[in-house]
Enzyme design. Structure first.
Site, PDB file in Angstrom:
ATOM      1  N   GLU A   1       0.825  -1.221   0.000  1.00 23.08           N
ATOM      2  CA  GLU A   1       0.000   0.000   0.000  1.00 23.08           C
ATOM      3  C   GLU A   1       0.855   1.265   0.000  1.00 23.08           C
ATOM      4  O   GLU A   1       0.891   2.010   0.985  1.00 23.08           O
ATOM      5  CB  GLU A   1      -0.960  -0.005   1.188  1.00 23.08           C
ATOM      6  CG  GLU A   1      -1.971  -1.132   1.109  1.00 23.08           C
ATOM      7  CD  GLU A   1      -2.926  -1.171   2.302  1.00 23.08           C
ATOM      8  OE1 GLU A   1      -2.610  -0.563   3.339  1.00 23.08           O
ATOM      9  OE2 GLU A   1      -3.971  -1.806   2.182  1.00 23.08           O
TER      10      GLU A   1
ATOM     11  N   GLU B   1      -6.613  -7.876  -0.601  1.00 19.37           N
ATOM     12  CA  GLU B   1      -7.007  -7.955   0.808  1.00 19.37           C
ATOM     13  C   GLU B   1      -8.445  -7.484   0.948  1.00 19.37           C
ATOM     14  O   GLU B   1      -8.833  -6.489   0.328  1.00 19.37           O
ATOM     15  CB  GLU B   1      -6.179  -7.002   1.680  1.00 19.37           C
ATOM     16  CG  GLU B   1      -4.721  -7.290   1.799  1.00 19.37           C
ATOM     17  CD  GLU B   1      -4.040  -6.234   2.682  1.00 19.37           C
ATOM     18  OE1 GLU B   1      -4.722  -5.555   3.482  1.00 19.37           O
ATOM     19  OE2 GLU B   1      -2.821  -6.080   2.555  1.00 19.37           O
TER      20      GLU B   1
HETATM   21  C1  GAL Z   1      -4.257  -3.081   5.178  1.00 20.67           C
HETATM   22  C2  GAL Z   1      -2.839  -3.573   5.289  1.00 20.67           C
HETATM   23  C3  GAL Z   1      -2.768  -4.910   5.994  1.00 20.67           C
HETATM   24  C4  GAL Z   1      -3.598  -4.889   7.248  1.00 20.67           C
HETATM   25  C5  GAL Z   1      -5.004  -4.478   6.903  1.00 20.67           C
HETATM   26  C6  GAL Z   1      -5.930  -4.461   8.085  1.00 20.67           C
HETATM   27  O1  GAL Z   1      -4.334  -1.731   4.863  1.00 20.67           O
HETATM   28  O2  GAL Z   1      -2.255  -3.704   4.024  1.00 20.67           O
HETATM   29  O3  GAL Z   1      -1.426  -5.220   6.275  1.00 20.67           O
HETATM   30  O4  GAL Z   1      -3.044  -3.987   8.148  1.00 20.67           O
HETATM   31  O5  GAL Z   1      -4.980  -3.188   6.355  1.00 20.67           O
HETATM   32  O6  GAL Z   1      -7.229  -4.077   7.711  1.00 20.67           O
END
Ligand code: GAL
Length: 674
Positions: A154, A310
């Site tokens: 990110e 994710e």
């Molecule tokens: C994302 C991040 C992950 C984790 C996740 C939690 O932004 O890439 O590593 O922290 O949020 O929601």
């Protein structure tokens, strides 16, 4: 020349998540892979935050645990998306290079013990990321488990901008390159105002906090520079990997949830777009935000299938109130991403962490273990995705486009604008949500793109519009397109300077209207509009005094500061039509106005019941129609084909229960086979 595989070499839809087993004893790994197989997991992201475990001190590597892990995953048929750990440099790095820490706009130096805190301009950081990316790629490029590379995490989050001395020096060099001379810089930034005139390059700085508002042109350039620096860091790693490896390379975006990266430019740098999306729990219609993120991810990748890198199985842990997903919601979210072009559905993270900042974040395998609703839904989703393999590669069909321009966004949302109620995000959401409610699938696009394939282009917030882009929009309409432009568009040029000729001047030809004066409303104030047939619409936040020259007035202000004057206009230009909406209509007003624009465009608003989304992905031989039912009752639709989740023929009609999803495979329509 190394050949790049376009999609990770695995079968079907990819399913899995971030896997951080370095937190656990080796015995747990065996249980993990057994359960991954049970859930149908075929892809995990590994090593994203493992720098300190992989490089124990500068240039001293320990790959034994990662060797072991990749071999174990491979032996169990689970593919690997191998991360570079550069979002989280080790303690030894910052000890040796304290100058590589980020300095914020208000002058605070970011400390250690978190992540994402290195300066993108630091020479030491850049050398270190090249070293670790090279070492990882040299060791694992040929490992049979590795099907994808995941650079960093990110970019631009949680901090993007950096005001450290290295960054300021790099900013000066970037400006010198962009403007050629100090005269060029002074002219572009309009430094004659407030006596900002520069007479030497070393006087030029980053737009750090100052007693009052800092020159917005300077801030806009710093946003552009920040994005360019982050991309330069990505390229360092990508190129280090590419020197060894042929697998595709990606980095996880945050589509509409991060603002420091121009994803159109990033889309050209990666082999495959990947995106992270988290529902905003306070928003009861979070699924609309999800659809925006998915459509934006697809669009910045040129319509190609993308990876949902994710999302969450249930609650996150970083919002004020972390609402758990309701039964079925995770599958609905996942399959909506799939409907909108994702061919990989991954989560943060596989197993819930016992320690550290994210222990209250949901996971595929929750703290409660397999005796849990979440786990059962994870297993069911894996099975469902297993039935949808044939959807892979099919392209989403969109008749409309919504303009989304990060540069315009950066400029619009600076301080001292006419009203704090007028923001890029709110305007895009309102327009997109109307299309969503009407069942009109949309891509996102830039104003300079070739838009001729769209019947309808909506321009909700194009505050910054170059003359060249305005000419492109004008010829889009001349060629037969329908353009719907919202208030506070076409205001400034690329230097945040108001266009010669005034607000909206670049679009005057196509819209037949200009803005004489902005008339923002007080908080809570509304205005009424009256259409030619006498019907009334309601709007808030904003009104304008328009100079109509060549357009037809579709609605007038019935009251408020512009009472009696034109509010919504329409003009035929060439083969097409240009609409202008000078105020912030409520949902009913947008519905009525868009309906009229659909009629001009030949867009058929779908007959789908309210609260249902229908998206079509077109494959080589079939259409795949996704129906996602957000309603409290079942819906029935006419759809002939095979429902893939059940395997049953629809016999012409599919019924989707409340909260459910159907995916119907049908023959291509005749128009698609010609
Ligand atoms: C994302 C991040 C992950 C984790 C996740 C939690 O932004 O890439 O590593 O922290 O949020 O929601």
């Amino acid at each position: 020349m190394t050949r790049v595989t376009p999609w990770p070499a695995l079968d079907g839809i990819a399913y899995g998540g971030d896997y951080n087993p370095e937190q656990w004893d080796r015995a747990v790994w065996d249980e993990d892979v057994r359960l991954m197989r049970e859930a149908g997991v075929n892809l995990v992201s590994v090593g994203i935050f493992s720098w300190a475990l992989l490089e124990r001190s500068e240039g001293v590597f320990d790959f034994a645990w990662l060797d072991d892990l990749l071999d174990l995953l491979h032996a169990n048929g689970i593919h690997v998306d191998l991360g570079t750990p550069t979002a989280s440099p080790p303690a030894w790095f910052f000890h040796a290079h304290p100058e590589a820490r980020v300095l914020t706009r208000d002058g605070r130096t970011m400390g250690f013990g978190s992540r994402g805190m290195a300066s993108h301009s630091s020479p030491a950081y850049r050398a270190a990321i090249a070293r670790i990316a090279d070492a990882l790629a040299a060791r694992y490029a040929a490992h049979p488990a590795v099907v994808l590379w995941h650079v960093h995490n990110e970019y631009g989050v949680p901090v993007g901008e950096d005001y450290s001395p290295a960054s300021v020096a790099a900013f000066r060099a970037w400006l010198a390159e962009r403007y050629g001379s100090l005269d060029g810089l002074n002219a572009a930034w309009g430094t004659a105002f407030w006596g900002q005139l520069y007479t030497a390059w070393e006087h030029v700085g980053a737009p750090a906090d100052a007693p009052s508002v800092v020159n917005p042109a300077q801030r806009l350039d710093f946003a552009r520079f920040t994005d360019a620096q982050l991309r330069a860091c990505f390229r360092i790693e990508r190129d280090a990997i590419r020197a060894h490896a042929t697998q595709p390379i990606t980095t996880n975006f945050m589509a509409n949830q991060s603002w420091t990266t121009d994803l159109w430019a990033w889309g050209r740098e990666v082999d495959i777009v990947s995106d992270d999306h988290y529902l905003w729990a306070a928003d009861p219609d979070g699924h609309v935000g999800l659809a925006i993120a998915a459509d934006l991810s697809r669009s910045v990748g040129g319509g190609a299938p993308w990876i949902l890198m994710e999302h969450s199985t249930s609650a996150v842990n970083w919002q004020p109130r972390n609402v758990a997903k309701r039964p079925g919601e995770m599958a609905r979210n996942s399959l909506t991403h799939l409907a909108r072009g994702a061919d990989a559905i991954l989560f943060f993270q596989w197993r819930a962490s016992r320690s550290g900042a994210e222990k209250f974040h949901s996971a595929m395998l929750p703290h409660a273990g397999t005796e849990s609703r979440v786990w059962r839904e994870v297993v069911d989703l894996g099975a469902a995705l297993g039935r949808l393999g044939e959807v892979r590669g099919a392209r989403v069909q969109a008749e409309a486009a919504v303009l989304w321009d990060f540069e315009s966004f950066w400029a619009q949302d600076l301080e001292w604008r006419p009203s704090i109620e007028v923001t890029h995000q709110a305007q895009v959401r309102a327009a997109y949500e109307q299309l969503w409610r009407d069942g009109v699938t949309a891509d996102f696009a830039l104003p300079g793109h070739d838009l001729s394939g769209y019947r309808l282009v909506v321009v909700p917030a194009q505050y910054l519009l170059t003359m060249a882009d305005a000419a492109n929009l004008t010829s889009y309409v001349a060629g037969g397109g329908t353009l719907v432009v919202s208030f506070f568009s076409g205001i400034v040029d690329e230097n945040d300077a108001v266009h010669a000729g005034g607000y909206l001047a670049p679009l005057a030809e196509v819209l037949g209207v200009r803005v004489k004066e902005f008339l923002p409303l007080r908080e809570g104030e509304t205005v009424s509009l009256e259409r030619a047939d006498g019907t009334r619409l309601t709007a808030r936040s904003w009104a304008e005094d328009l100079l109509v020259a060549g357009a037809e007035t579709v609605a007038r202000y019935a009251d408020g500061p512009a009472a009696g004057r034109a509010a919504i206009t329409r003009r035929r230009h060439g083969e097409g039509t240009g609409w202008y909406v000078s105020t912030s209509l409520d949902a009913a007003g947008l519905a009525a106005t868009f309906a009229a624009a659909y009629a001009d465009a030949g867009v058929s608003a779908s007959s789908v019941p309210a609260g249902c989304e229908v998206v079509v992905r077109r494959g080589a031989a079939h259409d795949f129609t996704f129906v996602v039912n957000h309603r409290d009752d079942a819906v029935t639709l006419d759809l002939d084909g095979v429902e893939l989740l059940t395997g049953a023929a629809t016999d012409g009609v599919v019924t989707v229960p409340s909260g459910g999803i159907a995916v119907v495979r049908s023959a291509l329509p005749e128009s698609a086979t010609r």
